[in-house]
Design a protein around this motif. Structure first.
Motif, PDB file in Angstrom:
ATOM      1  N   GLY A 194      -4.052   1.239  -2.481  1.00 44.39           N
ATOM      2  CA  GLY A 194      -4.251   2.644  -2.819  1.00 44.39           C
ATOM      3  C   GLY A 194      -3.136   3.583  -2.432  1.00 44.39           C
ATOM      4  N   ASP A 195      -3.208   4.816  -2.972  1.00 44.63           N
ATOM      5  CA  ASP A 195      -2.087   5.749  -2.999  1.00 44.63           C
ATOM      6  C   ASP A 195      -0.937   5.081  -3.745  1.00 44.63           C
ATOM      7  OD1 ASP A 195      -3.509   7.722  -1.767  1.00 44.63           O
ATOM      8  OD2 ASP A 195      -2.288   7.831   0.058  1.00 44.63           O
ATOM      9  N   ILE A 196      -1.287   4.608  -4.938  1.00 47.33           N
ATOM     10  CA  ILE A 196      -0.299   3.981  -5.812  1.00 47.33           C
ATOM     11  C   ILE A 196       0.683   5.064  -6.252  1.00 47.33           C
ATOM     12  CG2 ILE A 196       0.031   2.780  -8.019  1.00 47.33           C
ATOM     13  CD1 ILE A 196      -2.899   1.748  -7.684  1.00 47.33           C
ATOM     14  N   GLU A 247      -6.637   8.734  -1.955  1.00 44.73           N
ATOM     15  CA  GLU A 247      -6.905  10.135  -2.287  1.00 44.73           C
ATOM     16  C   GLU A 247      -5.795  10.735  -3.160  1.00 44.73           C
ATOM     17  OE1 GLU A 247      -6.377   8.924   0.648  1.00 44.73           O
ATOM     18  OE2 GLU A 247      -4.954  10.122   1.791  1.00 44.73           O
ATOM     19  N   HIS A 248      -4.586  10.175  -3.073  1.00 45.04           N
ATOM     20  CA  HIS A 248      -3.508  10.702  -3.912  1.00 45.04           C
ATOM     21  C   HIS A 248      -3.660  10.304  -5.382  1.00 45.04           C
ATOM     22  CE1 HIS A 248      -0.600  12.509  -1.025  1.00 45.04           C
ATOM     23  NE2 HIS A 248      -1.344  11.823  -0.181  1.00 45.04           N
ATOM     24  N   ASP A 249      -4.420   9.227  -5.631  1.00 42.58           N
ATOM     25  CA  ASP A 249      -4.614   8.769  -7.013  1.00 42.58           C
ATOM     26  C   ASP A 249      -5.794   9.454  -7.687  1.00 42.58           C
ATOM     27  OD1 ASP A 249      -2.675   6.551  -6.822  1.00 42.58           O
ATOM     28  OD2 ASP A 249      -4.132   5.666  -5.457  1.00 42.58           O
ATOM     29  N   SER A 274       0.829  -1.210   0.000  1.00 40.30           N
ATOM     30  CA  SER A 274       0.000   0.000   0.000  1.00 40.30           C
ATOM     31  C   SER A 274       0.860   1.255   0.000  1.00 40.30           C
ATOM     32  CB  SER A 274      -0.903  -0.001   1.233  1.00 40.30           C
ATOM     33  OG  SER A 274      -1.834   1.040   1.123  1.00 40.30           O
ATOM     34  N   ASP A 275       0.232   2.374  -0.289  1.00 43.18           N
ATOM     35  CA  ASP A 275       0.875   3.687  -0.141  1.00 43.18           C
ATOM     36  C   ASP A 275       2.290   3.725  -0.719  1.00 43.18           C
ATOM     37  OD1 ASP A 275      -1.167   3.295   2.295  1.00 43.18           O
ATOM     38  OD2 ASP A 275      -1.080   5.418   1.755  1.00 43.18           O
ATOM     39  N   THR A 276       2.388   3.323  -1.995  1.00 36.86           N
ATOM     40  CA  THR A 276       3.698   3.321  -2.641  1.00 36.86           C
ATOM     41  C   THR A 276       4.102   4.738  -3.087  1.00 36.86           C
ATOM     42  OG1 THR A 276       2.544   2.624  -4.645  1.00 36.86           O
ATOM     43  CG2 THR A 276       3.653   0.925  -3.397  1.00 36.86           C
ATOM     44  N   HIS A 277       3.102   5.605  -3.269  1.00 35.22           N
ATOM     45  CA  HIS A 277       3.374   7.018  -3.595  1.00 35.22           C
ATOM     46  C   HIS A 277       4.446   7.178  -4.678  1.00 35.22           C
ATOM     47  CE1 HIS A 277       0.922   9.127  -0.484  1.00 35.22           C
ATOM     48  NE2 HIS A 277       0.921   7.905   0.027  1.00 35.22           N
ATOM     49  N   LEU A 278       4.331   6.411  -5.760  1.00 41.45           N
ATOM     50  CA  LEU A 278       5.300   6.519  -6.856  1.00 41.45           C
ATOM     51  C   LEU A 278       5.312   7.952  -7.391  1.00 41.45           C
ATOM     52  CD1 LEU A 278       4.465   3.223  -8.796  1.00 41.45           C
ATOM     53  CD2 LEU A 278       6.270   3.602  -7.099  1.00 41.45           C
ATOM     54  N   GLY A 296      -5.222   0.372   3.405  1.00 46.01           N
ATOM     55  CA  GLY A 296      -4.246   1.373   3.011  1.00 46.01           C
ATOM     56  C   GLY A 296      -4.620   2.685   3.662  1.00 46.01           C
ATOM     57  N   HIS A 297      -3.732   3.632   3.643  1.00 46.64           N
ATOM     58  CA  HIS A 297      -3.916   5.014   4.087  1.00 46.64           C
ATOM     59  C   HIS A 297      -2.945   5.380   5.211  1.00 46.64           C
ATOM     60  CE1 HIS A 297      -5.507   8.947   4.485  1.00 46.64           C
ATOM     61  NE2 HIS A 297      -5.993   8.770   5.681  1.00 46.64           N
ATOM     62  N   LEU A 298      -2.898   4.560   6.275  1.00 49.77           N
ATOM     63  CA  LEU A 298      -1.970   4.895   7.352  1.00 49.77           C
ATOM     64  C   LEU A 298      -0.569   4.430   6.947  1.00 49.77           C
ATOM     65  CD1 LEU A 298      -4.134   3.966  10.462  1.00 49.77           C
ATOM     66  CD2 LEU A 298      -3.941   6.151   9.255  1.00 49.77           C
ATOM     67  N   HIS A 299       0.428   5.259   7.208  1.00 43.95           N
ATOM     68  CA  HIS A 299       1.766   4.983   6.682  1.00 43.95           C
ATOM     69  C   HIS A 299       2.654   4.148   7.604  1.00 43.95           C
ATOM     70  CE1 HIS A 299       1.914   8.080   3.167  1.00 43.95           C
ATOM     71  NE2 HIS A 299       0.862   7.292   3.133  1.00 43.95           N
ATOM     72  N   ASP A 300       2.179   3.864   8.825  1.00 47.50           N
ATOM     73  CA  ASP A 300       2.934   2.972   9.710  1.00 47.50           C
ATOM     74  C   ASP A 300       2.286   1.590   9.690  1.00 47.50           C
ATOM     75  OD1 ASP A 300       4.862   4.776  10.560  1.00 47.50           O
ATOM     76  OD2 ASP A 300       3.553   5.591  12.123  1.00 47.50           O
ATOM     77  N   LEU A 337      -9.618  -1.733   1.457  1.00 47.32           N
ATOM     78  CA  LEU A 337     -10.070  -0.352   1.691  1.00 47.32           C
ATOM     79  C   LEU A 337      -8.883   0.592   1.811  1.00 47.32           C
ATOM     80  CD1 LEU A 337     -12.685  -0.808   4.587  1.00 47.32           C
ATOM     81  CD2 LEU A 337     -13.218  -0.393   2.179  1.00 47.32           C
ATOM     82  N   HIS A 338      -9.147   1.860   1.496  1.00 47.46           N
ATOM     83  CA  HIS A 338      -8.138   2.898   1.735  1.00 47.46           C
ATOM     84  C   HIS A 338      -8.747   3.922   2.703  1.00 47.46           C
ATOM     85  CE1 HIS A 338      -4.450   5.120   0.605  1.00 47.46           C
ATOM     86  NE2 HIS A 338      -5.174   6.169   0.954  1.00 47.46           N
ATOM     87  N   GLN A 339      -8.788   3.556   3.962  1.00 48.43           N
ATOM     88  CA  GLN A 339      -9.412   4.434   4.964  1.00 48.43           C
ATOM     89  C   GLN A 339      -8.622   4.338   6.266  1.00 48.43           C
ATOM     90  OE1 GLN A 339     -12.528   5.253   2.304  1.00 48.43           O
ATOM     91  NE2 GLN A 339     -12.192   6.271   4.247  1.00 48.43           N
TER      92      GLN A 339
HETATM   93 MN    MN Z   1      -0.804   7.456   1.558  1.00 44.99          MN
END
Ligand code: MN
Length: 378
Positions: A48-50, A84-86, A7-11, A184-188, A155-157
């Motif tokens: 999510g937050d690919i 939300e970033h996507d 999750s949250d790869t933020h490419l 997905g969503h939380l970064h830890d 989910l991404h919440q």
């Molecule tokens: Mn994220």
């Protein structure tokens, strides 16, 4: 069924605006993809937050495309939802959707059931706080068939039980009966059991700019659904660039340089270093900058801040470091005299303004205006 959950790869994210940090993100992502291939997983699920922004760079999209292609070549399906970033605020097709259209990946953020081998996958894209009533209704309406052995919800919440602030739902909003809740969503990275299943956030694969400089452990999850209960292994990214955080006394700055030199020995990538300097009134910031400049060759990036100690020896700022998100929200609520509008400003407008998404902001403000008109005309 073996799943690699990421999750949250933020490419396309470029921490500190450094090319090396952008590369770190791609390298971490590739490491996960290669692990999926090496371990012959049956599917990769991305929560999510690919991508880091809805208008990604060509490089970010290419890196995603290459990864999806690699997985395809090895018969591994890439299932994804969107964060939300996507998702663009302006009515536009999210970029990762391209790979669904090309038949190379499967978008599962539409709430419909998807079967993959013996496993049922149901996913939802990110619902913003103001849309969450609708999401809760849709989650309530889920009734997975009993004859399906394994069930995964994607989910991404944020969930209140996992984070005191960045949440829209609580665990009890989740339907029961799933073996694995791929969040997905939380970064830890964090996990909790829920009924007979496991709720799991793999977290981000590399620290994003708002995570600050601290020691971390980033990775993804290997999920084994072949037994009665889901078995989850958190796999740490090996190529991660070390982030080190030090708190030191102003008087001992000279020793600090030696300490850094010793602690970075053996690292293949130059680390990122954050320094908090404890000092009393009258610390000489020019002296600090001069001494610390000696570590500039030892690390990729460093930043420092000073915490002033009161006369009685107690730390003023350091010990009662405020939660920035909370302070922001409270000051916005004070200025706007309305908590709901403050939440809108801090949670929804600010993230877009941070990435200069002016079109997104205009779209969002316009939609909120329309919603208000509708509400008042009822
Ligand atoms: Mn994220």
């Amino acid at each position: 069924m073996q799943i690699l959950h990421i999750s949250d790869t933020h490419l396309g994210c470029i921490p500190f605006n450094l090319k090396e940090r952008e590369e770190d993100v791609y390298e971490a992502f590739n490491e996960a993809v290669e692990t999926a291939i090496k371990d012959r997983v049956d599917a990769v699920i991305h929560s999510g937050d690919i991508l880091h922004t809805p208008k990604p760079s060509g490089t970010a999209i290419n890196k995603l495309g290459e990864a999806v292609k690699r997985l395809n070549e090895h018969g591994i399906r890439f299932f994804f939802t969107l964060g939300e970033h996507d998702i663009s605020r302006v009515r536009d097709t999210p970029s990762p959707y391209l790979f669904h259209r090309l038949g190379m990946a499967t978008y599962i953020g539409d709430g419909r059931p998807y079967m993959h081998e013996d496993t049922l996958l149901i996913g939802f894209h990110k619902y913003r706080r103001s849309e969450c009533n609708e999401l809760v209704e849709r989650l309530k309406a889920i009734s997975p068939p009993h004859d399906v052995k394994k069930k995964v919800l994607v989910l991404h919440q944020g969930l209140g039980e996992f984070h005191p602030y960045a949440y829209e739902l609580s665990m009890s909003d989740l339907p029961s009966g799933f073996n694995y809740y791929a969040m997905g969503h939380l970064h830890d990275h964090a996990m909790k059991s829920y009924g007979d299943g496991i709720i799991c956030y793999p977290g981000s694969i590399d620290p994003t700019p708002n995570e600050g400089i601290r020691e971390f452990s980033k990775g993804f999850c290997m999920v084994d659904l072949s037994g009665d209960e889901a078995k989850v292994d958190f796999i740490q990214i090996r190529s991660s660039r070390r982030h080190m955080h030090y708190t030191i006394e102003y008087e001992r700055l000279d020793e600090f340089i030696r300490m850094v030199r010793a602690s970075i020995a053996g690292l293949t990538k130059k680390p990122v270093i954050g320094i908090r300097i404890k000092g009393r009134d009258g610390v000489d910031r020019t002296r600090i900058a001069g001494i610390l400049s000696k570590i500039s060759d030892l690390c990729l990036h460093y930043s420092w801040e000073v915490d002033l100690v009161k006369g009685n020896g107690s730390l003023s700022l350091y010990e009662s470091r405020p939660d920035i998100d909370k302070v922001l929200l409270e000051s916005a609520a004070g200025a706007l005299e309305d908590y709901d509008t403050a939440r809108f400003a801090v949670d929804e407008l600010l993230p877009l303004l941070n990435v200069n998404d002016v079109d997104g902001v205009i779209d969002l403000v316009w939609r909120r205006f329309e919603d208000n008109v509708k509400r008042h005309s009822r």
